[in-house]
Design an enzyme around this catalytic site. Structure first.
Site, PDB file in Angstrom:
ATOM      1  N   SER A  79      11.062  24.087  17.954  1.00 39.53           N
ATOM      2  CA  SER A  79      11.675  22.791  18.255  1.00 39.53           C
ATOM      3  C   SER A  79      13.181  22.752  18.001  1.00 39.53           C
ATOM      4  O   SER A  79      13.868  21.878  18.518  1.00 39.53           O
ATOM      5  CB  SER A  79      10.996  21.684  17.446  1.00 39.53           C
ATOM      6  OG  SER A  79      11.315  21.779  16.073  1.00 39.53           O
ATOM      7  N   LYS A 158      15.029  18.890  11.663  1.00 42.01           N
ATOM      8  CA  LYS A 158      15.613  18.363  12.907  1.00 42.01           C
ATOM      9  C   LYS A 158      17.106  18.142  12.667  1.00 42.01           C
ATOM     10  O   LYS A 158      17.615  18.303  11.560  1.00 42.01           O
ATOM     11  CB  LYS A 158      14.959  17.042  13.315  1.00 42.01           C
ATOM     12  CG  LYS A 158      13.443  17.072  13.475  1.00 42.01           C
ATOM     13  CD  LYS A 158      12.970  17.907  14.649  1.00 42.01           C
ATOM     14  CE  LYS A 158      11.447  17.920  14.736  1.00 42.01           C
ATOM     15  NZ  LYS A 158      10.963  18.852  15.792  1.00 42.01           N
TER      16      LYS A 158
END
Length: 303
Positions: A79, A158
């Protein structure tokens, strides 16, 4: 990043060994010495005491370093590609956003807040789901069919896109912050190792790389519209304005990242630290391009 809660385990072992050693010092050591002197023999420490006395200082130092200085993590998914790859081992600065209590994660000392562009590790807050009684709760069920499903104890990583007070909007591949489109420069098609599933996916779906200018932070993202198009912001669970004490975070692999677009803002109390360094890049044994280790990534500063 799913992980066994090693911090809680380490804290528990440290407390256990410390208590055993302290009880021995206060109540057991003196009678044991007296018995040994009376019998004319050497003092024999029980093995639990010997282990506690030997290991407590070592484990305490490790606990302090992991809790207040730097903690290692392994990247399990794609990701954050191309910034971070599967198998990268990173270090996270635990002091960047203040000192927190080991295992419990409550803040002890404040030391700044995340800024746009920071790559952060945090405890997954769970998906925002209606509970059927007019309230929104956090659940581990992405579909929200079971709002009571416990949120798994996982560490995720993230990039911070929006800070409290920002107005965040996404329209397909475009990102807007406070009404202004975030600029991007195209770098070209993604090129990787076809033997690696994540690389193969990006290449098969024609992913392109861009330099995203997120304030003062310039970093590379991958856009793969042919693979997936995540929900836009705002949506049913994510308002446009970032609330106080929360952050909007996204993966650099924008079309293959389950992030704030799906589950809302990341609460400040879930922060673990700021990722800053790749110290090892493991690629596995069946890798004909880079070999077992990718030395080109080892020593990389994360930005």
């Amino acid at each position: 990043m799913a992980a066994f809660d090693f911090s809680a385990f380490l804290l528990g072992v440290t407390v256990l060994f410390g208590v055993v050693w302290l009880i021995d010092i206060l109540f057991l050591a003196k009678p044991r010495r007296a018995r040994a002197e009376a019998a004319g023999t050497e003092i024999a420490e029980p093995w639990p005491v010997d282990w506690a006395r030997s290991l407590f200082p070592v484990i305490l130092v490790v606990l302090i370093l992991r809790s207040f200085v730097a903690e290692p993590f392994r990247i399990p998914s794609g990701s954050m590609m191309p910034t971070l790859d599967v198998g990268d081992f990173i270090l996270v600065n635990k002091f960047s956003y203040g000192l927190r209590m080991p295992a419990f994660n409550n803040k002890l000392v404040a030391n700044g807040e995340p800024r746009r562009g920071d790559v952060v590790v945090f405890r997954f807050p769970g998906y925002r789901c209606p509970d059927g009684n007019g309230h929104v709760v956090r659940s581990g069920d992405m579909t929200c069919q079971d709002p009571t499903m416990p949120v798994p104890s996982e560490n995720w990583i993230k990039r911070v896109i929006g800070v409290p007070g920002d107005r965040i909007e996404t329209r397909g591949s475009d990102l807007f912050i406070n009404g202004e489109r975030v600029a991007m420069d195209e770098l070209g098609p993604y090129k990787g190792d076809p033997k690696q599933p994540e690389d193969s996916l990006l290449m098969n779906y024609g992913s392109k790389l861009y330099t995203e200018h997120l304030g003062s932070v310039n970093h590379t993202i991958a856009l793969t519209p042919a693979y997936n198009m995540p929900m836009d912001i705002p949506n049913a669970v994510v308002p446009s304005e970032v609330p106080k004490g929360c952050y909007i975070v996204m993966g650099d692999n924008r079309m293959n990242s389950t992030d704030s677009r799906w589950w809302g803002c990341m609460p400040e109390e879930n922060l673990v630290g700021k990722a800053f360094f790749v110290w090892l890049a493991w690629r596995g044994f069946d890798n004909g391009v880079t070999g077992i280790f990718d030395f080109s990534r080892m020593g990389k500063v994360i930005h």
